[in-house]
Design a protein around this motif. Structure first.
Motif, short mmCIF file in Angstrom:
data_model
loop_
_atom_site.label_atom_id
_atom_site.label_comp_id
_atom_site.label_asym_id
_atom_site.label_seq_id
_atom_site.Cartn_x
_atom_site.Cartn_y
_atom_site.Cartn_z
N VAL A 242 -43.66 -2.71 7.93
CA VAL A 242 -43.69 -2.01 6.94
C VAL A 242 -44.71 -0.98 7.04
CG1 VAL A 242 -42.32 -1.57 4.73
CG2 VAL A 242 -42.24 -3.69 6.11
N ILE A 243 -44.32 0.65 6.79
CA ILE A 243 -45.98 0.97 6.44
C ILE A 243 -45.22 1.98 5.25
CG2 ILE A 243 -46.58 3.36 7.84
CD1 ILE A 243 -45.07 2.59 10.47
N ASP A 244 -46.15 2.39 4.62
CA ASP A 244 -46.18 2.91 3.28
C ASP A 244 -44.99 2.16 1.96
OD1 ASP A 244 -48.23 4.06 4.44
OD2 ASP A 244 -46.80 5.74 4.79
N GLY A 245 -45.23 0.72 2.52
CA GLY A 245 -43.57 0.59 1.52
C GLY A 245 -42.92 0.97 1.89
N ASP A 246 -42.24 1.36 3.11
CA ASP A 246 -41.47 1.89 3.54
C ASP A 246 -40.15 0.93 3.93
OD1 ASP A 246 -38.81 3.45 3.21
OD2 ASP A 246 -39.97 5.24 4.97
N GLU A 247 -39.66 0.59 3.43
CA GLU A 247 -38.63 -0.55 3.60
C GLU A 247 -37.84 -0.37 4.82
OE1 GLU A 247 -37.82 -4.67 0.98
OE2 GLU A 247 -40.43 -4.67 0.87
N ARG A 248 -36.86 0.69 3.94
CA ARG A 248 -35.98 1.19 4.05
C ARG A 248 -36.14 1.64 5.61
NH1 ARG A 248 -32.55 4.41 -0.70
NH2 ARG A 248 -32.72 2.37 -2.51
N SER B 18 -20.84 -8.82 21.00
CA SER B 18 -20.85 -10.19 20.82
C SER B 18 -21.68 -10.95 20.03
CB SER B 18 -19.85 -11.12 21.75
OG SER B 18 -20.96 -11.22 23.49
N LEU B 19 -22.99 -9.93 20.42
CA LEU B 19 -24.38 -11.05 20.18
C LEU B 19 -24.63 -10.66 18.83
CD1 LEU B 19 -27.44 -12.04 21.32
CD2 LEU B 19 -27.95 -9.52 21.21
N THR B 20 -24.98 -11.82 17.91
CA THR B 20 -25.47 -12.23 16.34
C THR B 20 -27.22 -11.81 16.62
OG1 THR B 20 -23.16 -13.03 16.31
CG2 THR B 20 -25.25 -12.84 14.48
N VAL B 21 -27.23 -11.19 15.68
CA VAL B 21 -28.99 -11.07 15.67
C VAL B 21 -29.56 -11.29 14.00
CG1 VAL B 21 -31.44 -9.69 15.64
CG2 VAL B 21 -29.54 -9.14 17.65
N ARG B 22 -30.14 -12.12 13.32
CA ARG B 22 -30.29 -12.32 12.14
C ARG B 22 -32.14 -11.60 12.25
NH1 ARG B 22 -26.39 -15.35 10.01
NH2 ARG B 22 -25.23 -16.98 11.93
N TRP B 23 -32.06 -11.18 10.65
CA TRP B 23 -33.87 -10.68 10.55
C TRP B 23 -33.73 -10.85 8.87
CZ3 TRP B 23 -33.70 -6.46 7.01
CH2 TRP B 23 -32.39 -5.79 6.08
N GLY B 24 -34.58 -10.60 8.43
CA GLY B 24 -34.75 -10.84 7.24
C GLY B 24 -36.83 -9.83 7.18
N LEU B 25 -37.04 -9.97 6.20
CA LEU B 25 -39.01 -9.32 5.99
C LEU B 25 -39.54 -10.41 5.05
CD1 LEU B 25 -37.29 -6.21 3.46
CD2 LEU B 25 -39.25 -6.13 5.90
N HIS B 26 -40.09 -10.64 5.72
CA HIS B 26 -41.43 -11.70 5.40
C HIS B 26 -42.27 -11.15 4.45
CE1 HIS B 26 -38.87 -14.46 6.82
NE2 HIS B 26 -38.55 -13.44 7.71
N ASP B 27 -43.95 -12.13 3.96
CA ASP B 27 -44.64 -11.42 3.35
C ASP B 27 -45.69 -11.53 4.39
OD1 ASP B 27 -44.56 -10.22 0.92
OD2 ASP B 27 -44.10 -11.63 0.05
N SER B 28 -47.12 -11.00 4.74
CA SER B 28 -47.99 -11.44 5.88
C SER B 28 -49.43 -10.29 5.00
CB SER B 28 -47.74 -10.91 6.77
OG SER B 28 -48.05 -8.99 7.70
N PRO B 29 -50.83 -11.34 5.79
CA PRO B 29 -51.98 -10.54 5.39
C PRO B 29 -51.93 -9.10 5.71
CG PRO B 29 -52.15 -12.01 5.63
CD PRO B 29 -50.42 -12.38 6.50
N PHE B 30 -50.67 -8.44 6.41
CA PHE B 30 -51.16 -7.36 6.72
C PHE B 30 -50.11 -6.99 6.62
CE2 PHE B 30 -52.86 -10.61 10.27
CZ PHE B 30 -53.65 -10.35 10.13
N GLY B 31 -49.68 -6.71 5.74
CA GLY B 31 -47.91 -5.64 4.95
C GLY B 31 -46.62 -6.77 5.12
N ARG B 32 -46.04 -6.53 4.73
CA ARG B 32 -44.70 -6.70 4.82
C ARG B 32 -44.12 -6.50 6.37
NH1 ARG B 32 -41.38 -9.78 1.49
NH2 ARG B 32 -39.29 -7.54 1.46
N ALA B 33 -43.46 -7.54 7.03
CA ALA B 33 -42.75 -7.97 8.17
C ALA B 33 -41.27 -7.82 8.33
CB ALA B 33 -43.83 -9.14 8.92
N LEU B 34 -41.11 -7.20 9.09
CA LEU B 34 -40.13 -7.81 9.79
C LEU B 34 -39.64 -8.30 10.69
CD1 LEU B 34 -37.27 -4.57 9.09
CD2 LEU B 34 -36.87 -6.61 11.52
#
Length: 292
Positions: free
Chosen positions: A150-156, A120-136
């Protein structure tokens, strides 16, 4: 904030990817002391523009930043800190809500609590830009529950890791839901706080021991390092630095819970879930701003 400052701040944020590329260049090549031209080329900017953007973000020049990446700096700082964690544990948390001194409020969720209410718990997520690379980043209605890089551009791969941790919940991709916190965390390096802000609410899901370790991490002052042995002693388990290290490695909210501030007693920076180079960059950034 004046119109000119707002324009410069927006310019800074539009260059997050370039800053991230430059930081990678600095960390990878610090032993060779990369030139301003090399760092600017990595950011795809002119040397003058790069110097201005980087200094606005980090508070110091790229060359000065590179000096904080060295092993010698880490060893000197670690040796000088002594009982810094003991003092920090007594003082507790305080300060404005910025990357270099985040103000947070924690709420614990045991594995049993999560299992009972996961469906029953809803978790909302998204990817964002940062000076340290993409962050989830991900949040429940009660607060932020996940921050990874994100490590080495591997968003998946980053998404898959997140799904393994929170897949029993109802997951909704919704970057707007985490955008405000992302802006506070990654957008605050350039400008000083205009006043007190509400604490960033964190939802920590882990065993009692893990949560105790994570709460101790929150009390490590910015720009400082502690060893695994010192952290183990601080949480009352001096005989178990390996167990403490495992708890550090399971930290679900990177950066805000600063597991990157724990290093080997020798001063060597290693074992970061999201990459050793990123850990070095985070430590250098915080040490630079603290010194500045």
């Amino acid at each position: 904030m004046t119109a000119a400052e707002l324009t410069e701040d927006q310019d800074l944020r539009s260059h997050y990817a370039a800053i991230a590329a430059a930081i990678d260049r600095i960390v990878d090549g610090y032993q060779d002391q990369p030139s301003l031209e090399d760092m600017a080329a990595a950011a795809n900017m002119s040397p003058f523009h790069f110097q201005r953007v980087f200094k606005r973000w980090a508070g110091i020049s790229p060359k000065r930043f590179a000096q904080f990446v060295t092993l010698g700096h880490a060893k000197r700082l670690l040796d000088a800190d002594g009982s810094v964690l003991d003092t920090a544990l007594e003082v507790g948390l305080s300060g404005p809500s910025r990357l270099h001194d985040l103000f947070v409020a924690c709420e614990a969720m045991t594995p049993g609590d999560y299992k009972a209410g996961a469906a029953s718990l809803t978790v909302r997520w998204g990817l964002h830009d940062s000076p340290f690379g993409r962050a989830l980043m991900a949040a429940t209605p009660r607060g932020l529950c996940w921050l990874s890089f994100v490590i080495d551009g591997d968003e998946r791969g980053a998404i898959a890791t997140f799904l393994e941790e929170w897949g029993e919940s109802r997951l909704v991709e919704d970057p707007a839901a985490t955008a405000a916190i992302a802006d506070r965390v990654f957008g605050g390096g350039a400008a000083a706080s205009e006043g007190p802000e509400e604490a960033i609410p964190l939802v920590l899901r882990g065993t009692n021991f893990q949560i105790k370790v994570w709460e101790a991490l929150l009390r490590i002052p910015v720009g400082r390092f502690v060893s695994y042995q010192d952290l183990a002693r601080a949480v009352g388990r001096p005989e178990a630095p390996r167990a403490v290290g495992a708890a550090v490695g399971r930290n679900p909210i990177s950066l805000i819970i600063p597991c990157h501030r724990v290093i080997l007693k020798s001063g060597v920076v290693h074992n970061y879930r999201w990459g050793v180079c990123r850990k070095k960059a985070l430590l250098a950034y915080e040490a630079a701003r603290a010194a500045g």
